[in-house]
Write an enzyme that holds these catalytic residues in place. Structure first.
Site, mmCIF file in Angstrom:
data_model
loop_
_atom_site.group_PDB
_atom_site.id
_atom_site.type_symbol
_atom_site.label_atom_id
_atom_site.label_comp_id
_atom_site.label_asym_id
_atom_site.label_seq_id
_atom_site.Cartn_x
_atom_site.Cartn_y
_atom_site.Cartn_z
ATOM 1 N N TYR A 94 66.592 -0.777 84.657
ATOM 2 C CA TYR A 94 65.981 -0.165 85.838
ATOM 3 C C TYR A 94 64.688 -0.870 86.248
ATOM 4 O O TYR A 94 64.035 -0.454 87.195
ATOM 5 C CB TYR A 94 65.648 1.304 85.575
ATOM 6 C CG TYR A 94 66.846 2.205 85.501
ATOM 7 C CD1 TYR A 94 67.839 1.965 84.567
ATOM 8 C CD2 TYR A 94 66.984 3.291 86.348
ATOM 9 C CE1 TYR A 94 68.941 2.791 84.475
ATOM 10 C CE2 TYR A 94 68.079 4.123 86.265
ATOM 11 C CZ TYR A 94 69.068 3.867 85.328
ATOM 12 O OH TYR A 94 70.153 4.691 85.245
ATOM 13 N N ASP A 154 69.285 8.426 81.329
ATOM 14 C CA ASP A 154 69.803 8.857 82.627
ATOM 15 C C ASP A 154 71.148 9.554 82.431
ATOM 16 O O ASP A 154 71.370 10.676 82.888
ATOM 17 C CB ASP A 154 69.953 7.625 83.527
ATOM 18 C CG ASP A 154 70.070 7.993 84.992
ATOM 19 O OD1 ASP A 154 70.055 9.196 85.302
ATOM 20 O OD2 ASP A 154 70.196 7.082 85.821
ATOM 21 N N ASP A 167 77.018 6.272 72.659
ATOM 22 C CA ASP A 167 78.351 6.811 72.990
ATOM 23 C C ASP A 167 78.716 7.956 72.049
ATOM 24 O O ASP A 167 79.240 8.990 72.471
ATOM 25 C CB ASP A 167 79.432 5.715 72.996
ATOM 26 C CG ASP A 167 79.280 4.708 71.876
ATOM 27 O OD1 ASP A 167 78.219 4.710 71.210
ATOM 28 O OD2 ASP A 167 80.212 3.932 71.638
ATOM 29 N N LYS A 177 72.025 1.779 71.843
ATOM 30 C CA LYS A 177 73.254 1.012 71.640
ATOM 31 C C LYS A 177 72.891 -0.255 70.870
ATOM 32 O O LYS A 177 73.278 -1.375 71.248
ATOM 33 C CB LYS A 177 73.876 0.632 72.988
ATOM 34 C CG LYS A 177 74.640 1.729 73.676
ATOM 35 C CD LYS A 177 75.948 2.099 72.997
ATOM 36 C CE LYS A 177 77.015 1.033 73.118
ATOM 37 N NZ LYS A 177 78.254 1.431 72.410
#
Ligand code: NAP
Length: 419
Positions: free
Chosen positions: A158, A306, A282, A228
Site C-alpha cells: 500500500y 485489510d 491464510d 506470510k
C-alpha cells in the site's frame, strides 16, 4: 493557530500529550469532527448526540469543533478536498473523529482517507471486533469473537510504489530486477505492472509496540503476529522477527513467547503476562472461524490487516457495526470502517452504530472508560430490544425499523437509563 474557516469553540480545553505521548485529558475537551460525505450527514450528527450524552452522564462535556474534508471542504475552501485547517486542527487538538469520505473514481487522488492517515502519520489502524447481543451474524457463535486488530497503515504493497504496464518506468524496473539483481526469467514476457512491498523495522516495531501496550493496558492474554513469512521471507518474515524482537527488547517482563509458555509454564501463562504468538495469514483466516476464542490482539502488516479485519468484521455483524480508529504517536482519529454509501445520503436511514462505536474507541483511548462502556452497553441494549435501522431489521424477525436519528435518540435514552 489561526484557522481560516474553522470556528474554535469558546468553551473547552485542549487535549495535550506528555513526554511519552500519553493523552492528558481535561473534563471538557475540544474535539474536532468531520461529519463526512454521503451518509456522513446522517451518522455524523447521530454519533455526536450519543457521545455527548455519554460524556454528560459521566460528568464531562465534549466541545465539538466542526472541521471539513471532501465535499464539505470543497464547498468552503474553493474546491480543496483536504484543507490545511483540517490537518492543523487534528494536530493541535490531538484526538478527533471522522465520518466516511468519498473517493471519486479516477479523480486524480488515491483516497482522502489514505491522505489523512499519511499526513497525520496515523500509522496504525485499530479495529476492535466484538459481538453485540442482538446483532445478526453469519456464524453460529459470534460472541466467541473479542479481538482487537492492529493493522499497519503506511507500508507494504500500500506504500504506493508501483508502475503501470507499458510505461518506460516499469521497463526500467524490470530490467533492473532481471539484469542487475539477477532474477532472470522470473517475470513473464509481455505487459507487466510492478509494485514494491517495503516492510521496515521501524514501521513494524512501532506498530507492534502499540499492540503490546494495548494488550498490557487492557489485560489481554495474547498478541498474535499475522504474516506470510513462509513465502515472503524478507518482508513478512522480517515483520514476524522484528515483532518478537521488540517484545523481548521493550517488554521482557510483561511478555513471553508461545514456546516459552509451553516449555517453562506448561501452557498456563502467569498472571498479567501477554503471550506473543505468530500465525501464517491464510491459516489465521480459518482460525478466526474455527478457534475464534483463542485470539485476542492481532498485529499485522497492511494487506493482511485489510483482509483479516474485514473478515473478522463480517463475523460480528458487518459494515453498519464495525468501528475503527487510526492511531499515531500522541494522536488519534476515530472512523467507521464503512464508506459514504452515496445512495443513502441524507435519507436518515443508515445504521450509525459503526460511527458511534468508533467514538467509543476514542472515549476509551482518552481514558473515559466509564463513558465508553456506557456507549457500548446502550448500543447493545437498543439493538437487543430490536429497535434497529433497516440493515438489521431486514435480517431479524419482529424488529422495529427506526431512522438513523431515532435510533440515536433511543441510544441516548438508554445511556440516561443505564448511567
Ligand atoms: P460503502 O459506502 O461502505 O457501502 C457499501 C454498502 O454497505 C452499502 O450500500 C450498504 O449496503 C452497506 N453499508 C455501508 N454503511 C452502512 C451503514 N452505516 N449502515 C447500513 N449499511 C451500510 O462502500 P462503497 O459503496 O464501496 O463506497 C462508497 C464510497 O465510500 C467510495 O467513494 C469509497 O471510496 C468510500 N469509502 C470510504 C471509506 C472511509 O471513509 N474510511 C471507507 C470505505 C469506502 P446495502 O445497500 O446492502 O444495505
Amino acid at each position: 493557530m489561526a484557522y481560516d474557516k474553522v470556528e474554535v469553540p469558546e468553551e473547552g480545553e485542549k487535549i495535550t500529550v506528555d513526554d511519552d505521548d500519553e493523552f492528558i485529558v481535561p473534563d471538557n475537551p475540544i474535539i474536532p469532527i468531520i461529519h463526512g460525505d454521503g451518509i456522513g450527514k446522517d451518522v455524523g450528527p447521530a454519533a455526536q448526540k450519543v457521545l455527548e450524552a455519554a460524556a454528560e452522564a459521566t460528568g464531562r462535556e465534549i466541545n465539538w469543533m466542526r472541521v471539513y474534508a471532501g465535499e464539505s471542504a470543497r464547498e468552503r475552501y474553493d474546491g480543496e478536498n483536504l484543507p490545511e485547517d483540517t490537518l492543523e486542527a487534528f494536530k493541535e487538538f490531538k484526538v478527533g473523529i471522522k465520518g466516511p469520505l468519498t473517493t471519486p473514481v479516477g479523480a486524480g487522488f488515491r483516497s482522502l482517507n489514505v491522505a489523512l492517515r499519511k499526513k497525520l502519520d496515523l500509522y496504525t489502524n485499530m479495529r476492535p471486533t466484538y459481538h453485540l447481543d442482538g446483532v445478526p451474524s453469519p456464524v453460529k457463535a459470534p460472541e466467541k469473537m473479542d479481538m482487537v486488530n492492529f493493522r499497519e497503515n503506511t507500508e507494504d504493497v500500500y506504500a504506493g510504489i508501483e508502475w503501470e504496464a507499458g510505461t518506460d518506468e516499469v521497463q526500467q524496473v524490470k530490467e533492473f530486477v532481471e539484469e542487475e539483481m539477477g532474477f532472470d526469467a522470473t517475470i513473464h514476457d509481455g505487459p507487466v505492472g510492478i509494485g514494491v512491498k517495503p516492510i521496515t523495522e521501524f514501521g513494524t516495531k512501532r506498530l507492534v509496540r502499540q499492540a503490546i501496550k494495548y494488550a498490557i493496558a487492557n489485560d489481554r492474554d495474547s498478541v498474535t503476529l499475522v504474516h506470510k513469512g513462509n513465502i515472503m521471507k524478507f518482508t513478512e518474515g522480517a515483520f514476524r522477527d522484528w515483532g518478537y524482537e521488540l517484545a523481548a527488547e521493550e517488554f521482557p517482563e510483561q511478555t513471553i513467547t508461545e514456546d516459552e509458555l509451553w516449555e517453562e509454564y506448561d501452557g498456563e501463562a502467569p498472571e498479567g503476562v501477554v503471550v506473543m504468538k505468530d500465525r501464517i495469514a491464510d491459516n489465521m483466516l480459518q482460525q478466526i472461524l474455527t478457534r475464534t476464542e483463542q485470539y485476542d490482539v492481532l498485529a499485522m502488516p497492511n494487506l493482511n490487516g485489510d483482509y483479516l479485519s474485514d473478515a473478522a468484521g463480517a463475523q460480528i455483524g458487518g459494515l453498519g457495526i464495525a468501528p475503527g480508529a487510526n492511531i499515531g504517536d500522541g494522536r488519534l482519529l476515530a472512523e467507521p470502517v464503512h464508506g459514504s454509501a452515496p445512495k443513502y445520503a441524507g435519507e436518515d436511514k443508515v445504521n450509525p452504530s459503526a460511527m458511534i462505536l468508533s467514538g467509543r474507541i476514542m472515549l476509551d483511548q482518552i481514558g473515559w472508560h466509564d463513558a465508553a462502556d456506557l456507549v457500548r452497553d446502550a448500543v447493545e441494549e437498543t439493538i437487543s430490544s430490536k429497535k434497529v435501522t433497516y440493515d438489521i431489521e431486514r435480517q431479524i424477525d419482529g424488529g422495529e425499523k427506526l431512522a438513523t436519528s431515532e435510533f440515536a435518540d433511543e441510544i441516548v435514552a438508554n445511556i440516561q437509563e443505564l448511567a
